[in-house]
Design an enzyme around this catalytic site. Structure first.
Site, PDB file in Angstrom:
ATOM      1  N   ARG A 103      -8.831   7.996   1.905  1.00 35.88           N
ATOM      2  CA  ARG A 103      -9.932   8.222   2.845  1.00 35.88           C
ATOM      3  C   ARG A 103     -10.405   9.669   2.948  1.00 35.88           C
ATOM      4  O   ARG A 103     -11.617   9.925   2.906  1.00 35.88           O
ATOM      5  CB  ARG A 103      -9.540   7.733   4.254  1.00 35.88           C
ATOM      6  CG  ARG A 103      -9.379   6.231   4.338  1.00 35.88           C
ATOM      7  CD  ARG A 103      -8.664   5.833   5.607  1.00 35.88           C
ATOM      8  NE  ARG A 103      -7.298   6.364   5.628  1.00 35.88           N
ATOM      9  CZ  ARG A 103      -6.482   6.335   6.657  1.00 35.88           C
ATOM     10  NH1 ARG A 103      -6.904   5.787   7.791  1.00 35.88           N
ATOM     11  NH2 ARG A 103      -5.264   6.835   6.582  1.00 35.88           N
ATOM     12  N   ASP A 131      -7.053   1.984   6.826  1.00 35.46           N
ATOM     13  CA  ASP A 131      -6.531   2.579   5.599  1.00 35.46           C
ATOM     14  C   ASP A 131      -6.628   1.570   4.448  1.00 35.46           C
ATOM     15  O   ASP A 131      -5.918   0.557   4.438  1.00 35.46           O
ATOM     16  CB  ASP A 131      -5.076   2.986   5.838  1.00 35.46           C
ATOM     17  CG  ASP A 131      -4.568   3.905   4.743  1.00 35.46           C
ATOM     18  OD1 ASP A 131      -5.155   3.885   3.636  1.00 35.46           O
ATOM     19  OD2 ASP A 131      -3.603   4.641   4.994  1.00 35.46           O
ATOM     20  N   CYS A 154      -6.360  12.603   6.376  1.00 36.56           N
ATOM     21  CA  CYS A 154      -5.845  11.243   6.515  1.00 36.56           C
ATOM     22  C   CYS A 154      -4.332  11.303   6.295  1.00 36.56           C
ATOM     23  O   CYS A 154      -3.741  12.388   6.414  1.00 36.56           O
ATOM     24  CB  CYS A 154      -6.538  10.267   5.561  1.00 36.56           C
ATOM     25  SG  CYS A 154      -6.266  10.596   3.809  1.00 36.56           S
TER      26      CYS A 154
HETATM   27  P1  4NP Z   1      -4.920   7.552   2.768  1.00 38.69           P
HETATM   28  O1  4NP Z   1      -4.133   6.252   2.261  1.00 38.69           O
HETATM   29  O2  4NP Z   1      -4.199   8.041   4.009  1.00 38.69           O
HETATM   30  O3  4NP Z   1      -6.292   7.050   3.090  1.00 38.69           O
HETATM   31  O4  4NP Z   1      -4.872   8.532   1.628  1.00 38.69           O
HETATM   32  C1  4NP Z   1      -2.776   6.248   1.905  1.00 38.69           C
HETATM   33  C2  4NP Z   1      -2.422   6.454   0.594  1.00 38.69           C
HETATM   34  C3  4NP Z   1      -1.091   6.415   0.214  1.00 38.69           C
HETATM   35  C4  4NP Z   1      -0.118   6.154   1.163  1.00 38.69           C
HETATM   36  C5  4NP Z   1      -0.477   5.947   2.482  1.00 38.69           C
HETATM   37  C6  4NP Z   1      -1.807   5.994   2.861  1.00 38.69           C
HETATM   38  N1  4NP Z   1       1.250   6.071   0.775  1.00 38.69           N
HETATM   39  O5  4NP Z   1       2.094   5.833   1.648  1.00 38.69           O
HETATM   40  O6  4NP Z   1       1.561   6.243  -0.412  1.00 38.69           O
END
Ligand code: 4NP
Length: 160
Positions: free
Chosen positions: A14, A121, A8
């Site tokens: 995710r 997300d 992800c």
């Molecule tokens: P993930 O969600 O891609 O599902 O892990 C996110 C977690 C943190 C961030 C972006 C997406 N961030 O920009 O900090």
């Protein structure tokens, strides 16, 4: 051994949810010894644990374990058999990181379901239950595909 890497963006919501859900599911099906399951981020929050709300959601469903966020590299793509991404943006990023090769092993997780879609997300939507359900559905259908594909060679663990 079937090497699976969930991908992800940040690797704190995710994809570690996918990793921990699939680890539990393979144990429940008695085929965990045949799998090596990890996760990575295309812009990983390097060194961070699973985000608290994602962890709470997993625990609510009896999914244990943790993960330390790590950046996806080209080597990860080379070393895995299945690179399972959460959304279309991840897919483009993985193709960029791979240098355009290996697209035959990169799949959207939901492409194994009867409703291929992006997994929103939860870092932005706040909807961790929805993410859990979508990822769980994808993992179940992915394992159905794998067990059909490798039916004769899967190492069923006789302890279960
Ligand atoms: P993930 O969600 O891609 O599902 O892990 C996110 C977690 C943190 C961030 C972006 C997406 N961030 O920009 O900090």
């Amino acid at each position: 051994m079937i090497n699976v890497c969930f991908v992800c963006l940040g690797n704190i919501c995710r994809s570690p949810m996918g990793e921990l859900i699939l680890k539990k599911m393979t144990k429940e099906r008695g085929i965990d010894l045949s799998f090596n399951i990890t996760s990575r981020g295309t812009e990983a929050e390097e060194g961070c644990s699973v985000y608290r709300k994602a962890k709470q959601t997993l625990e609510k469903h009896g999914v244990e374990g943790d993960h330390v966020a790590r950046q996806l590299t080209r080597a990860d793509i080379i070393n895995n058999d299945y690179v399972l991404v959460m959304d279309s943006s991840n897919l483009l990023d993985v193709i960029r990181i791979s240098g355009g090769a290996f697209s035959d092993k990169v799949y959207k997780l939901t492409s194994f379901t009867n409703r291929p879609r992006d997994i929103s997300d939860p870092w932005y939507t706040g909807n961790f239950d929805r993410a859990y359900e979508d990822i769980y559905d994808g993992c179940e259908r992915f394992l159905d595909f794998i067990t059909a594909e490798y039916s004769t060679s899967l190492d069923y663990d006789k302890r279960h």
